[in-house]
Design an enzyme around this catalytic site. Structure first.
Site, PDB file in Angstrom:
ATOM      1  N   MET A 241      22.477 -34.070  28.532  1.00 50.35           N
ATOM      2  CA  MET A 241      22.181 -32.998  29.477  1.00 50.35           C
ATOM      3  C   MET A 241      22.629 -31.637  28.924  1.00 50.35           C
ATOM      4  O   MET A 241      21.859 -30.668  28.940  1.00 50.35           O
ATOM      5  CB  MET A 241      22.858 -33.267  30.821  1.00 50.35           C
TER       6      MET A 241
ATOM      7  N   SER B 250      36.444 -29.700  33.685  1.00 51.50           N
ATOM      8  CA  SER B 250      37.454 -29.261  34.656  1.00 51.50           C
ATOM      9  C   SER B 250      38.442 -30.376  35.005  1.00 51.50           C
ATOM     10  O   SER B 250      39.503 -30.104  35.578  1.00 51.50           O
ATOM     11  CB  SER B 250      36.777 -28.756  35.928  1.00 51.50           C
TER      12      SER B 250
ATOM     13  N   TYR C 288      39.767 -39.886  30.027  1.00 49.33           N
ATOM     14  CA  TYR C 288      38.798 -38.885  29.601  1.00 49.33           C
ATOM     15  C   TYR C 288      39.449 -37.506  29.512  1.00 49.33           C
ATOM     16  O   TYR C 288      39.239 -36.761  28.546  1.00 49.33           O
ATOM     17  CB  TYR C 288      37.629 -38.868  30.583  1.00 49.33           C
TER      18      TYR C 288
ATOM     19  N   LYS D  32      39.842 -34.908  26.262  1.00 45.18           N
ATOM     20  CA  LYS D  32      39.333 -33.538  26.254  1.00 45.18           C
ATOM     21  C   LYS D  32      40.449 -32.518  26.021  1.00 45.18           C
ATOM     22  O   LYS D  32      40.245 -31.500  25.350  1.00 45.18           O
ATOM     23  CB  LYS D  32      38.594 -33.244  27.558  1.00 45.18           C
TER      24      LYS D  32
ATOM     25  N   HIS E  69      27.638 -39.112  37.670  1.00 44.11           N
ATOM     26  CA  HIS E  69      28.500 -38.268  38.480  1.00 44.11           C
ATOM     27  C   HIS E  69      27.949 -38.162  39.903  1.00 44.11           C
ATOM     28  O   HIS E  69      26.856 -38.641  40.205  1.00 44.11           O
ATOM     29  CB  HIS E  69      28.617 -36.876  37.845  1.00 44.11           C
TER      30      HIS E  69
END
Length: 314
Positions: free
Chosen positions: A15, A109, A137, A141, A180
């Site tokens: 995406m 975020s 995750y 990140k 999601h």
């Protein structure tokens, strides 16, 4: 930035990556380097090193990642931490060794603490515990953005980290087991409407608040960062407004045309109570999003319908 710059977009079929391709192509960038997973496995360090040695890359946009929603993160934490760490370290180190000075790393975020003051400023990173349903995750990140900081400090590279809020848009993942919240709601509402179901069940209480950014706005922010020579640091990317999951569910139902009852299953996890980013750093520099949430959901639903029809015919 030079329109002839050789720009490698890692993860161009996802995406985020596909949005970057659309944005840069539309703006006249002529030399985009793209590789599928079959052509270049980013988990293979030797293959990544060979690729960078051969391709003379000027800029890297590191959008490749293992991603998923709350169910995927909670059920496959080892895959999420291992694969993301491997991709980040392979690409960032190979880029440095091939003398690539500019790189944009895409985080999330979810790197911020679970009970973070709102809106969330960049300096709140690592100030308290993470949300446990996606901490694997998040840690990966965080490692990626710290890797960018470390290479900048030690080697003088110009690696920037962007932390987008919840993303949605064309080419999203609509798998009910791994997506999601917004794409999952789109698929659930569509299938409920087609089946004439009286109810639509949504995970959680509906009270958590989330912020949503169209992926084309993230691509616009990325180009802004490149063209305005931001050479280090991390920057939140969002719209600066949020809404309750309950409100989101009703918005999706309205767009899709489902007019039954929406039921919230409080036995399922809610995740972080609120995630609203402070986006003042980029806003003060002159960038802001342009895509309204409901209009963005309408466009995303059109994309879903095309993909869903393709699935039904295979």
């Amino acid at each position: 930035m030079d329109k002839n710059a050789r720009i490698y977009i890692a993860g161009h079929r996802g995406m985020v990556g596909s949005a970057l391709v659309r944005e840069l192509t539309a703006q006249g960038y002529r030399d985009l380097v793209l590789r599928t997973h079959e052509e270049l496995d980013l988990l293979d360090q030797r293959a990544v090193n060979r690729f960078f040695d051969a391709e003379r890359i000027d800029v890297v946009l590191l959008a490749a990642a293992r991603v998923g929603g709350i169910l995927a993160n909670a059920s496959r934490p080892a895959s999420f931490i291992y694969e993301n760490l491997e991709i980040e370290t392979n690409v960032i180190d190979a880029a440095y060794r091939a003398h690539v000075d500019r790189l944009v790393f895409f985080g999330s975020s979810c790197i911020y603490p679970k009970l973070c003051p709102q809106p969330i400023r960049e300096e709140y990173l690592l100030t308290s515990p993470l949300e446990p349903t996606n901490d694997a995750y998040a840690i990966a990140k965080i490692a990626g953005l710290k890797l960018c900081e470390a290479y900048n400090r030690q080697y003088g590279t110009q690696y920037v980290a962007l932390m987008p809020t919840n993303l949605y848009g064309p080419n999203d993942n609509y798998d009910p087991q791994g997506s999601h919240v917004l794409p999952a709601l789109i698929r659930k509402a569509h299938e409920a409407r087609v089946a004439h179901a009286p109810t639509l069940t949504v995970w959680g209480t509906g009270t958590p608040r989330r912020e949503f950014l169209h992926v084309d706005d993230l691509a616009s922010a990325t180009r802004f960062v490149l063209e305005h020579d931001l050479v280090d640091g991390m920057y939140n990317v969002g719209v600066g407004e949020d809404l309750a999951i309950r409100e989101l569910a009703h918005c999706v139902a309205r767009v899709v045309g489902f007019d039954g009852e929406i039921v919230f299953d409080a036995s399922k996890p809610d995740g972080t109570p609120q995630k609203l980013l402070d986006v003042s750093r980029l806003k003060e520099m002159g960038w802001q999003p342009t895509i309204d949430l409901e209009a963005g959901i309408q466009a995303t639903y059109a994309d879903f319908c095309v993909r869903y029809r393709a699935l039904e015919t295979t």
